[in-house]
Every structure is written in C-alpha cells, then in structure tokens.
Design an enzyme around this catalytic site. Structure first.
Site, PDB file in Angstrom:
ATOM      1  N   GLU A  19       0.806  -1.196   0.000  1.00  0.00           N
ATOM      2  CA  GLU A  19       0.000   0.000   0.000  1.00  0.00           C
ATOM      3  C   GLU A  19       0.849   1.261   0.000  1.00  0.00           C
ATOM      4  O   GLU A  19       1.839   1.353   0.692  1.00  0.00           O
ATOM      5  CB  GLU A  19      -0.912   0.016   1.226  1.00  0.00           C
TER       6      GLU A  19
ATOM      7  N   ASP B  52      -1.180   1.264  -8.531  1.00  0.00           N
ATOM      8  CA  ASP B  52      -1.361   0.597  -7.240  1.00  0.00           C
ATOM      9  C   ASP B  52      -2.063   1.556  -6.279  1.00  0.00           C
ATOM     10  O   ASP B  52      -1.455   2.130  -5.385  1.00  0.00           O
ATOM     11  CB  ASP B  52      -0.016   0.139  -6.672  1.00  0.00           C
ATOM     12  N   TYR B  53      -3.352   1.722  -6.495  1.00  0.00           N
ATOM     13  CA  TYR B  53      -4.186   2.558  -5.619  1.00  0.00           C
ATOM     14  C   TYR B  53      -4.934   1.613  -4.695  1.00  0.00           C
ATOM     15  O   TYR B  53      -5.604   0.686  -5.155  1.00  0.00           O
ATOM     16  CB  TYR B  53      -5.160   3.367  -6.478  1.00  0.00           C
ATOM     17  N   GLU B  54      -4.828   1.819  -3.373  1.00  0.00           N
ATOM     18  CA  GLU B  54      -5.412   0.859  -2.443  1.00  0.00           C
ATOM     19  C   GLU B  54      -6.316   1.493  -1.394  1.00  0.00           C
ATOM     20  O   GLU B  54      -6.657   0.857  -0.391  1.00  0.00           O
ATOM     21  CB  GLU B  54      -4.300   0.046  -1.774  1.00  0.00           C
ATOM     22  N   ASN B  55      -6.736   2.728  -1.610  1.00  0.00           N
ATOM     23  CA  ASN B  55      -7.634   3.359  -0.663  1.00  0.00           C
ATOM     24  C   ASN B  55      -9.020   2.728  -0.732  1.00  0.00           C
ATOM     25  O   ASN B  55      -9.454   2.285  -1.792  1.00  0.00           O
ATOM     26  CB  ASN B  55      -7.744   4.854  -0.946  1.00  0.00           C
TER      27      ASN B  55
END
Length: 394
Positions: free
Chosen positions: A2, A147-150
C-alpha cells in the site's frame, strides 16, 4: 504494497533484540513517477549501448513480474535474468540498461492521484495521462503499474474514474511507446478486500496485466486473532479461482507472491513451543484484528534467525493445511514470537497454482528480500530462484 495506510512509512525499524541485532529495512523504493522531475527535452541515453534505451518490444508468454530489485549493481547482477521479465517500482536508469540487455522490462509506479479530482476535471485528467507518458519516455521505461489501495464504498464514482485513468493511460502509452506495458495491482480476492469496492473486470479490460497481490491476506482477521500465514495455499487457490470465474482471462493475471513474512509477538503466557500464538488486537479499517500486530520480515532475515538455534523454542514446523512453515523463538525480553514466511517449499505449491490455472505469470514482492552477501545466503537465495522453475520450466 500500500502507498497509504499501515504501510505508508518511509521506512520501518525492526530491532530483534533476541539476537542482539537491529535491522533497518526500508520499504521498497516505490519508483513512483514524479512529475516535478519532468524535463523540457529528453535526456541523453545513459546506456553504453544506445539501443538499450529503446523499450523492450518482445512479448513474454511467461511473465516473472516482481517489485523492487534493490538499488545497487550487485543486487541486479544476482537476479536470475534467465527468468525475470518485468521489474516494477524502479526509475533507476542503470537498472533499465541492465534489464534491457536481458529483454526484461522496467516499469515505474503510477504517480499519486486524487481520483475525485481527476475524474471531475478534464484538464487535470489529460495532464496526468500526458505527464505519465512523458515521464516513461524521459526515463526510458517500459510502462507503468497502478497501485491505488484506498477504500471506496459500493457505487462510488471514483471506481469508474480509476478504470478510465488506467484505460486512457494505456492507450496513450501503447501509441507513443510501442511495446509498453500497463498493469494494475489488485487484492488477493476480487471481492472488496479492505473496503475496496473496485471494478475488477474494468481493470482487466483497461490494462495489459492484473498483478494479484496474494499477500497481506490477514489485513483484516474476522476469526480467531492468532498468528497465521501471510499467504495460505487455500486462499491462493480461492482468490485465483474467483478472478477466473468472474470472467477475467488467465493470461491477464500475474500471481504476486511474498518473499517476506510476518514476525508476531505472542501474548504473555504463550508456551515456548505453542502451536497457536494469540496476538494483540490491532485494528485496521474497522476490524479489530489484523496482521499489523506483526512486523514484515524479509526472507533473508528469516533464514538468519532460523539458523540461530540459541533462540529457537519451536523448530521450523510445516503446517500442511496452509502449506506454509512457521517457528517460535524467544526474544531478549523473554517474550515468545511466532514467525510465518513463505520459503522455497511453500512457494513451489503456489507456483503450481499458476501452472494449473494457466496464468500469465507470477513474481515476488520483492526481489530485494533476498540476500547474496555470504555463501550460505547465496545458497538460500538460489533455492528461491529454483522454486520459480516450477512455473518457468513447465
């Protein structure tokens, strides 16, 4: 992996007082594209052979796609270039030259983005896409990984905005950087892990590859709060099957596997040779128990501690139900710890899943978790590379 949340620190410090060693392990250099570094003109090729500045054009039928190859020439030289096809999260031009000489790609991490702003502001959207393309060209890279993990709630418009950004970036890169590759990192299961209600089918249509992050699967623990595997084989099989069953082509999928594990301090009163290690409640995104109760440990350090028999209280034990080993040790404060990690034996079973489902590839988070500094360390690293051949030589 993340960029925000519980792994957002620039680095973390692990002091393993049991063996009198302090290990400072930086989180992998994200290699995110930094638009502030854009130049008005392309710099000269840094490679001795100018042809190595051209993007890799061949298509690898089998992908070994991993993250963070380290920051030194010595680390790069120890990679098994007969297997590696893509290295993500790097903007090192020297690594680009080395990788291209082996027909391997180097891709940067997509720049940090505000999905709401990009999705509602056409000018900002176009600028983001254009700057991404320019940065890839400027740094002689072969593409980008998102890689966006919000967390996103069900029905959030940002889920659609994210797909649009990936799709438009991929289209622009494919046009202006022939042979370029665009990938997107996704959770171990497509079903809303950690509150991420994303459009997985949309990702698969927009990107060249999906990198399924089959690790940190204990980010939210809904059952008994005990130490457990980072990447249990039943979850690997379940997650892959879920992606395939929702209609995502296996040849779009890279199974990302960990070359690191978790060190968990057990609660007071745990027996030195206990099978079960109760852990402290550390909440993550609304769930009381998570793997944040432990510390991430690279494979190289796991092996060095396992070899120190003066602190081991339960030897390496193979847990057949999850196809993963663990062991217990005593820290200098007399507390009992339990460490779970994937090694060559456990990874072979998981690489076989790649073969069984006909996936495009696999690869580690991260390449840099191996050590080559001593003959013993090199031998242990070699076992990890050899395990990959379950996939690459099938």
């Amino acid at each position: 992996m993340e960029a925000t949340g519980k792994r957002s620190q620039v680095l973390w410090l692990l002091s393993v007082v049991a063996v009198g060693v302090a290990v400072r392990r930086p989180l992998p250099e994200t290699g995110r594209l930094d638009f502030s570094l854009l130049k008005s003109h392309a710099p000269p090729c840094p490679c001795k052979d100018a042809s190595l500045c051209a993007p890799v054009s061949i298509t690898h039928d089998k992908e070994v796609f991993g993250f963070n190859a380290g920051s030194t020439q010595e680390q790069w030289e120890n990679l098994d270039w007969t297997q590696v096809t893509t290295i993500a999260w790097s903007t090192e031009t020297s690594l680009v030259c080395e990788a291209h000489s082996h027909n391997a790609r180097v891709v940067g991490g997509a720049a940090t983005m505000n999905l709401t702003e990009l999705g509602t502001n056409a000018t900002a959207f176009d600028l983001y896409v254009n700057n991404t393309v320019k940065m890839v060209q400027t740094m002689f890279l072969d593409g980008v990984t998102f890689d966006y993990e919000n967390p996103l709630p069900p029905g959030a418009p940002e889920a659609g905005y994210y797909v649009d950004i990936i799709a438009k970036t991929a289209a622009a890169l494919h046009k202006q950087v022939p042979g370029s590759q665009v990938s997107v990192c996704v959770a171990w299961s497509p079903f809303n892990i950690d509150g991420r209600y994303y459009d997985m089918k949309g990702f698969a249509q927009a990107a060249d590859l999906l990198y399924v992050m089959m690790y940190d699967t204990r980010s939210q623990v809904f059952e008994q709060c005990i130490a457990s595997p980072n990447c249990a084989l039943p979850l690997v099989q379940q997650g892959v099957e879920q992606y395939v069953n929702m209609g995502i082509a296996p040849k779009k999928i890279i199974l990302g596997l960990p070359w690191y594990g978790y060190d968990y301090p057990c609660l007071p009163g745990t027996a030195p040779d206990a099978q079960f290690c109760p852990i402290k409640l550390v909440p993550f995104r609304g769930v009381n128990c998570s793997d944040a109760a432990g510390s991430e440990i690279p494979f190289s350090f796991y092996m060095s501690l396992l070899n120190n028999q003066t602190v081991i209280t339960k030897p390496r034990t193979w847990e057949s139900d999850v196809s993963t080993p663990y062991f217990n040790y005593r820290a200098a404060d007399n507390s009992i710890h339990q460490m779970w990690i994937d090694d060559a034996q456990s990874l072979k079973a998981k690489y076989q899943v790649v073969v069984d489902y006909g996936l495009r590839g696999t690869g580690p988070f991260t390449f840099a978790d191996l050590d080559y500094s001593t003959p013993q360390a090199k031998s242990q690293a070699a076992s990890m590379w050899d395990a990959l051949k379950v996939f690459t030589e099938t």
